[in-house]
Design an enzyme around this catalytic site. Structure first.
Site, short mmCIF file in Angstrom:
data_model
loop_
_atom_site.label_atom_id
_atom_site.label_comp_id
_atom_site.label_asym_id
_atom_site.label_seq_id
_atom_site.Cartn_x
_atom_site.Cartn_y
_atom_site.Cartn_z
N CYS A 125 2.91 9.42 6.07
CA CYS A 125 2.73 10.15 5.53
C CYS A 125 1.91 12.00 6.27
CB CYS A 125 1.64 10.12 4.11
SG CYS A 125 -0.05 9.76 4.82
N GLU A 185 -2.05 11.56 -3.81
CA GLU A 185 -2.03 11.46 -2.28
C GLU A 185 -0.78 11.24 -2.08
OE1 GLU A 185 -4.34 12.45 -0.18
OE2 GLU A 185 -6.19 12.31 -0.60
N GLU A 221 11.18 15.77 3.35
CA GLU A 221 10.67 14.47 4.39
C GLU A 221 11.21 13.88 4.23
OE1 GLU A 221 7.82 11.78 1.25
OE2 GLU A 221 6.15 12.07 2.46
N LYS A 226 -2.43 -1.90 -8.18
CA LYS A 226 -0.98 -2.28 -8.21
C LYS A 226 -0.20 -1.71 -6.87
CE LYS A 226 2.93 0.38 -9.18
NZ LYS A 226 3.03 -1.15 -7.42
#
Ligand code: NAD
Length: 486
Positions: free
Chosen positions: A291, A257, A389, A182
């Site tokens: 990331c 992750e 973040e 997906k």
């Protein structure tokens, strides 16, 4: 001269080796982030399509040839994938750039190249998957087998669609698993192209299946489906928490992750002139949607003013523009919501007493989602823009006085994905690297990634490792066989 934007045919689902529409016949738009215009549509799948994809993957695992194919033949197929990726490299790079907005030169040199190298790497490793004999008291003989896990549900984010699906597919396929993928809602195009390439390379029908559509709808269906044996998730910490707890209801193994907010430390013995390239790359690479980017610069106080001065001159000179212009280094963000998110963080930084050194605003170009690379100084360590973040081209700069303080500041956020340091002192490099909360530490450069080098998180950045031989562990399980010799 600009590279031609590709024309993309409307996308369909890839299930059981066939292209098909969603059962509902619904479709969703795919937008070019550099213009805001719709470039094509893809099928909008729902739970019924996920069920069909899982059934195809299940059948391919339980009764199909792939898990039973000798490892050396699987290795040959994976190598053919790499060859086809290299043959079609320009086309794949253009599709990735159109979908994500990343400069085509970057897609070609980094994303597509990494995909080919990763398939080559796991082609070589496919034949290394083996067990061990264990000495136990006679009269018996014991050995272990490493077997594929089964059907892998792969859920991937918008920022590196090709690389992050490949970091799951290549080890999963090398070990003999089957996959339902997906891709992210916003960036599904390269997943469909890769499905075609995998089939052309000889991956049998049903081994790889791709469903496109809404994250919560399809993600939830995959996580809950009892026919899925393992979840490989890359995405935000927020959604990762949801995904891990849903998968946990059926005790499905997961690799997570998740988000990052890496510190980049410049010690007093660093050469700032030499380090500046890495400092800028760390926060503008992939328009900051990385990331493992380095958005928190920690600079020894003796170099603080000099570093801010160099950044003030160098950052506005970074070429921001159309991803199809080969000279572009920084493209647009992947969507309007990402620009709005960055705007919120920069506003919060100013409210918290931060000073915008450069950038701090959108860039108007062709109706695209551009934000100027931005440097912010003067924030306290507990400011939201330091702790959370941002996932955009924004760098905060903080001074420190001692090595101990630098380590404390570096480790002070909930995240622990990557970290970096600039120093000319070898002993310090090793000493500090060992103490940073991170799955990977770079010294005197940034983003040195390779299929052979594992990466992954600690703390709220997740668990499990991708790349390297370590990734094979995530797609195999150990069975012990003990035989009586009596
Ligand atoms: P996201 O968490 O919004 O989405 C990730 C994936 O989950 C997408 O495919 C999305 O459609 C799907 N999803 C959304 N809601 C879901 C739900 N309720 N259940 C199941 N799946 C769902 O992340 P994003 O915005 O696409 O990507 C950016 C984030 O990913 C950042 O936080 C970034 O740090 C992280 N990331 C981590 C790594 C890594 O290797 N650790 C790599 C790239 C990106």
């Amino acid at each position: 001269m600009s590279v031609q934007r590709p024309h993309i045919e409307p996308g369909r689902l890839f299930i059981g080796g066939e292209w098909r529409d969603a059962e509902s016949k619904e479709r969703r738009d795919v937008v070019d982030p550099s213009t805001g215009r719709v470039v094509t549509t893809v099928a909008e799948a729902d739970g019924a399509d996920v069920a069909a994809a899982v059934a195809a993957a299940r059948e391919a695992f339980d009764a199909g040839p792939w898990p039973r194919t000798p490892a050396r033949e699987r290795a040959r197929v994976l190598h053919r994938v790499a060859d086809l990726v290299r043959e079609r490299a320009d086309e794949i790079a253009a599709v990735e750039s159109l979908d994500v907005g990343k400069p085509v030169s970057l897609s070609r040199a980094v994303d597509v190249e990494t995909v080919a190298e990763t398939y080559e790497y796991y082609s070589a490793l496919a034949q290394s998957i083996d067990g061990a004999t264990r000495e136990i008291p006679l009269p018996s003989h014991a050995y272990t087998r490493r077997e594929p896990i089964g059907v892998v549900g792969a859920i991937t984010p918008f920022n590196f669609p090709l690389i992050l699906s490949t970091s799951k597919f290549a080890p999963a396929l090398a070990a003999g698993n089957t996959i339902v993928h997906k891709p992210a809602d916003e960036t599904p195009l390269s997943a469909l192209l890769m499905a075609e390439i995998l089939a052309d390379a000889g991956v049998p029908a049903g081994v790889v299946n791709v469903v496109t559509g809404s994250g919560p709808v399809l993600g939830e269906a995959l996580l809950r489906h009892p026919g899925v044996d393992k979840i490989a998730f890359t995405g935000s910490t927020r959604v990762g928490r949801l995904a891990a707890s849903t998968a946990g209801e059926q005790l499905k193994p997961v690799t997570m992750e998740l988000g990052g907010n890496a510190p980049h430390i410049v010690f007093e013995d660093a050469d700032v002139g030499k380090a500046i390239g890495a400092i800028i790359k760390a926060f503008v690479f992939n328009t900051g949607q990385f990331c493992m980017g380095g958005p928190r610069l920690l600079v020894h106080r003796s170099l603080y003013d000099t570093t801010l001065g160099i950044l003030a001159d160098a950052v506005p000179a970074v070429p921001v523009g159309d991803p199809f212009d080969p000279a572009t280094v920084v493209g647009p963000m992947a969507g309007e919501r990402h620009v709005e998110n960055v705007e919120r963080f920069v506003k919060a930084a100013v409210e918290d007493g931060g000073r915008v050194v450069v950038g701090g605003e959108r860039m108007e170009l062709n109706g695209g989602y551009y934000y100027k690379p931005t440097v912010i100084a003067g924030l306290d360590n507990d400011a939201r823009t330091v702790q959370e973040e941002i996932f955009g081209p924004v760098l905060t700069v903080q001074p420190f006085d001692t090595e101990e303080e630098a380590i404390t500041l570096a480790n002070s956020t909930p995240y622990g994905l990557a970290a970096g340091l600039q120093t000319s002192d070898l002993a310090r490099a090793h000493r500090v690297a060992a103490r940073l909360d991170a799955g990977i530490v770079w010294v005197n450069d940034w983003a040195m990634l390779d299929p052979a080098v594992p990466f992954g998180g600690v703390k709220q950045s997740g668990y499990g490792r991708e790349s390297g031989p370590e990734a094979l562990q995530a797609y195999t399980r150990t069975k012990s066989v003990v035989i009586s010799l009596a």
